[in-house]
Scaffold this motif. Sequence first.
Motif, PDB file in Angstrom:
ATOM      1  N   ALA A  68      47.650  41.150  31.246  1.00 55.33           N
ATOM      2  CA  ALA A  68      46.294  40.634  31.029  1.00 55.33           C
ATOM      3  C   ALA A  68      45.885  39.674  32.140  1.00 55.33           C
ATOM      4  O   ALA A  68      44.747  39.707  32.624  1.00 55.33           O
ATOM      5  N   VAL A  69      46.815  38.823  32.565  1.00 55.57           N
ATOM      6  CA  VAL A  69      46.507  37.877  33.651  1.00 55.57           C
ATOM      7  C   VAL A  69      46.235  38.642  34.952  1.00 55.57           C
ATOM      8  O   VAL A  69      45.286  38.323  35.686  1.00 55.57           O
ATOM      9  N   ARG A  70      47.039  39.655  35.242  1.00 60.53           N
ATOM     10  CA  ARG A  70      46.834  40.435  36.469  1.00 60.53           C
ATOM     11  C   ARG A  70      45.455  41.095  36.479  1.00 60.53           C
ATOM     12  O   ARG A  70      44.742  41.062  37.486  1.00 60.53           O
ATOM     13  N   LEU A  71      45.060  41.678  35.364  1.00 62.20           N
ATOM     14  CA  LEU A  71      43.766  42.344  35.310  1.00 62.20           C
ATOM     15  C   LEU A  71      42.620  41.336  35.321  1.00 62.20           C
ATOM     16  O   LEU A  71      41.559  41.594  35.890  1.00 62.20           O
ATOM     17  N   PHE A  72      42.828  40.197  34.709  1.00 66.59           N
ATOM     18  CA  PHE A  72      41.815  39.135  34.751  1.00 66.59           C
ATOM     19  C   PHE A  72      41.587  38.672  36.186  1.00 66.59           C
ATOM     20  O   PHE A  72      40.445  38.501  36.632  1.00 66.59           O
ATOM     21  N   ARG A  73      42.661  38.469  36.932  1.00 64.42           N
ATOM     22  CA  ARG A  73      42.542  38.076  38.337  1.00 64.42           C
ATOM     23  C   ARG A  73      41.878  39.195  39.146  1.00 64.42           C
ATOM     24  O   ARG A  73      41.078  38.925  40.058  1.00 64.42           O
ATOM     25  N   ALA A  74      42.195  40.426  38.820  1.00 65.13           N
ATOM     26  CA  ALA A  74      41.573  41.548  39.526  1.00 65.13           C
ATOM     27  C   ALA A  74      40.064  41.558  39.300  1.00 65.13           C
ATOM     28  O   ALA A  74      39.290  41.820  40.230  1.00 65.13           O
ATOM     29  N   LYS A  75      39.624  41.283  38.070  1.00 67.48           N
ATOM     30  CA  LYS A  75      38.191  41.195  37.792  1.00 67.48           C
ATOM     31  C   LYS A  75      37.533  40.154  38.688  1.00 67.48           C
ATOM     32  O   LYS A  75      36.477  40.395  39.266  1.00 67.48           O
ATOM     33  N   ASN A  76      38.166  38.989  38.799  1.00 64.53           N
ATOM     34  CA  ASN A  76      37.592  37.930  39.633  1.00 64.53           C
ATOM     35  C   ASN A  76      37.492  38.360  41.092  1.00 64.53           C
ATOM     36  O   ASN A  76      36.475  38.111  41.760  1.00 64.53           O
ATOM     37  N   LEU A  77      38.539  38.998  41.605  1.00 63.43           N
ATOM     38  CA  LEU A  77      38.529  39.432  42.995  1.00 63.43           C
ATOM     39  C   LEU A  77      37.476  40.514  43.235  1.00 63.43           C
ATOM     40  O   LEU A  77      36.834  40.548  44.287  1.00 63.43           O
ATOM     41  N   LEU A  78      37.283  41.392  42.275  1.00 68.24           N
ATOM     42  CA  LEU A  78      36.260  42.437  42.410  1.00 68.24           C
ATOM     43  C   LEU A  78      34.865  41.826  42.487  1.00 68.24           C
ATOM     44  O   LEU A  78      34.000  42.308  43.223  1.00 68.24           O
ATOM     45  N   LEU A  79      34.640  40.748  41.746  1.00 65.09           N
ATOM     46  CA  LEU A  79      33.318  40.141  41.696  1.00 65.09           C
ATOM     47  C   LEU A  79      33.079  39.135  42.812  1.00 65.09           C
ATOM     48  O   LEU A  79      31.941  38.948  43.246  1.00 65.09           O
ATOM     49  N   GLU A  80      34.149  38.472  43.267  1.00 70.46           N
ATOM     50  CA  GLU A  80      33.980  37.354  44.191  1.00 70.46           C
ATOM     51  C   GLU A  80      34.322  37.683  45.641  1.00 70.46           C
ATOM     52  O   GLU A  80      34.079  36.868  46.531  1.00 70.46           O
ATOM     53  N   THR A  81      34.918  38.864  45.898  1.00 67.24           N
ATOM     54  CA  THR A  81      35.287  39.217  47.265  1.00 67.24           C
ATOM     55  C   THR A  81      34.828  40.640  47.570  1.00 67.24           C
ATOM     56  O   THR A  81      34.403  41.379  46.687  1.00 67.24           O
ATOM     57  N   SER A  82      34.946  41.002  48.841  1.00 66.50           N
ATOM     58  CA  SER A  82      34.614  42.360  49.266  1.00 66.50           C
ATOM     59  C   SER A  82      35.872  43.177  49.542  1.00 66.50           C
ATOM     60  O   SER A  82      35.801  44.249  50.134  1.00 66.50           O
ATOM     61  N   ARG A  83      37.017  42.688  49.108  1.00 69.26           N
ATOM     62  CA  ARG A  83      38.271  43.389  49.339  1.00 69.26           C
ATOM     63  C   ARG A  83      38.248  44.745  48.647  1.00 69.26           C
ATOM     64  O   ARG A  83      37.620  44.931  47.606  1.00 69.26           O
ATOM     65  N   SER A  84      38.957  45.695  49.219  1.00 69.12           N
ATOM     66  CA  SER A  84      38.990  47.030  48.644  1.00 69.12           C
ATOM     67  C   SER A  84      39.758  47.018  47.322  1.00 69.12           C
ATOM     68  O   SER A  84      40.567  46.118  47.056  1.00 69.12           O
TER      69      SER A  84
END
Length: 253
Positions: free
Chosen positions: A57-73
């Motif tokens: 759950a923590v990994r996916l939560f962090r992934a959500k943040n990165l998807l919204l806050e960065t342009s990383r692939s």
Amino acid sequence: MDVTQLAIERAVATIWNRYNEPLSLDDIADSAILSKFYFSRTFREATGTSPGRFLAAVRLFRAKNLLLETSRSVTDIAYAVGYNSLGTFTSRFARSVGTSPGRYRALSQGGLLALDARAANEGSRGTITGTIRIPETDKSVRVYVGAFRTPVVEGFPVACDILDSSGAYTLTGVPPGTWCVRAAAVSMSDHEPRPWLRKPVFLGRGARLVVRPDKTHASQHIGLRPIKAVDTPILLALPELDNWGAPALNGVA
């Protein structure tokens, strides 16, 4: 606070700080300075889920943040949060959040993040009712109540209700089975303009509840409480449940 509670909080802190590493159950138990078997039992009692599910759950939560806050692939993000397979990351993200990583990013960037859960209720027949009690607060809050298959708030709830104060809720269209009713209150005065980034201020959970084919009504009463360090992150964008049952958005893959 007792020693065991402190140990569980150490373990949770380890998960949040090292989620991008290949953490094993032994690693997490060692951080709590508890035996693996005793740790697993007490961790589940404190958090409502297993250490492995909490880590996911923590990994996916962090992934959500990165998807919204960065342009990383999406690939970069998958590896950044601890996955070594893009396919595994994508399937787990879609199952837990309710849509693929790419679609989640596209919808949120366009301000169009919405949920279409009508299909989840097809062929269902049960009803869960109960009451929600919100602690005294000077904040205006909105409470989202849902029935989930697991203790972790992820994917689409099979049924949902929304309240703006303490009171009764009704979850309709619940299939026979075992369900976890979860509730989260989000501050309506939060100045974050993107509702899917607003964090809950209160949480509540009931015991596992069974809806039987021969008894389609069940009851669950839930008192909310302030969030704790040991709470699992919520993977569903709760404020977007305001669009519960809305038509699916077209043109976004």
